[in-house]
Design an enzyme around this catalytic site. Structure first.
Site, PDB file in Angstrom:
ATOM      1  N   VAL A 103     -13.308 -29.727 -51.348  1.00  0.00           N
ATOM      2  CA  VAL A 103     -13.178 -28.704 -52.384  1.00  0.00           C
ATOM      3  C   VAL A 103     -13.699 -27.408 -51.788  1.00  0.00           C
ATOM      4  CG1 VAL A 103     -13.268 -30.249 -54.385  1.00  0.00           C
ATOM      5  CG2 VAL A 103     -15.395 -29.368 -53.434  1.00  0.00           C
ATOM      6  N   SER A 104     -13.256 -26.282 -52.329  1.00  0.00           N
ATOM      7  CA  SER A 104     -13.593 -24.985 -51.729  1.00  0.00           C
ATOM      8  C   SER A 104     -14.996 -24.492 -52.049  1.00  0.00           C
ATOM      9  CB  SER A 104     -12.583 -23.932 -52.171  1.00  0.00           C
ATOM     10  OG  SER A 104     -11.314 -24.284 -51.691  1.00  0.00           O
ATOM     11  N   THR A 105     -15.522 -24.866 -53.207  1.00  0.00           N
ATOM     12  CA  THR A 105     -16.847 -24.375 -53.587  1.00  0.00           C
ATOM     13  C   THR A 105     -17.716 -25.511 -54.098  1.00  0.00           C
ATOM     14  OG1 THR A 105     -16.280 -23.908 -55.894  1.00  0.00           O
ATOM     15  CG2 THR A 105     -15.876 -22.145 -54.299  1.00  0.00           C
TER      16      THR A 105
END
Length: 182
Positions: free
Chosen positions: A11-13
């Site tokens: 996931v990006s964050t």
């Protein structure tokens, strides 16, 4: 003996949840990253690449979870296949293995990788345009400062060394130096 089923989740964050990725798939080991896919140096991915052996199968939710750049995507897939490791992208229903070359799958991988890369470029372009408009209207203030420069200056004036200030505030030495230049 057959190999392991190894999952890769990204996931990006830190705020995003990875629960939906690879849900219900039986995996022996899972490697996870909470970092942008545009970053090629990812701890979880690096651990996965060191861990997998010939006969293993890597499972990824979708192509964009593995890479956001077509070149990096193709490089990763080739590296895995070269080690005798198969890879399955579940959303796209594509599987690659060294012993079963499939030109259609290779074409689909390249095309979908390029589409995901293009999509990411459009998102970034829209973001830049939105920020520029917000700046013109005077409503964009930028990122909040994460370091209280006043606090850094007070600690320095009290005689505390740069290193002690960095330690005290849990920031880097260069951040202390930048805060004192302001």
């Amino acid at each position: 003996m057959s190999g392991q089923n190894v999952g890769y989740i990204r996931v990006s964050t830190v705020d995003q949840t990875s629960e939906r990725q690879l849900y219900g798939i039986s995996l022996d080991t899972i490697f996870e990253d909470k970092i942008s896919g545009s970053t090629t140096d990812r701890p979880g991915l690096n651990q996965l690449l060191s861990h997998v052996r010939s006969g293993d199968v890597v499972h990824v939710h979708d192509i964009s979870r593995l890479a956001r750049n077509t070149g990096h995507l193709l490089e990763l897939v080739e590296r895995l296949l070269g080690s005798g490791v198969a890879i399955t992208f579940h959303k796209e229903q594509l599987t690659f293995s060294a012993d079963k070359a499939n030109p259609i799958n290779q074409l689909m991988l390249t095309m979908l990788g390029a589409i995901y890369q293009f999509e990411r470029s459009l998102i970034l372009e829209r973001q830049r345009e939105g920020i520029a408009l917000a700046k013109m209207r005077g409503v964009y203030k930028g990122r909040k400062r994460s370091i209280d420069t006043h606090q850094v200056k007070v600690l320095r004036e009290s005689g505390m060394s740069y290193r002690k200030i960095a330690q005290e505030l849990s920031i880097s030495l260069s951040s202390v130096q930048r805060a004192l230049k302001v």
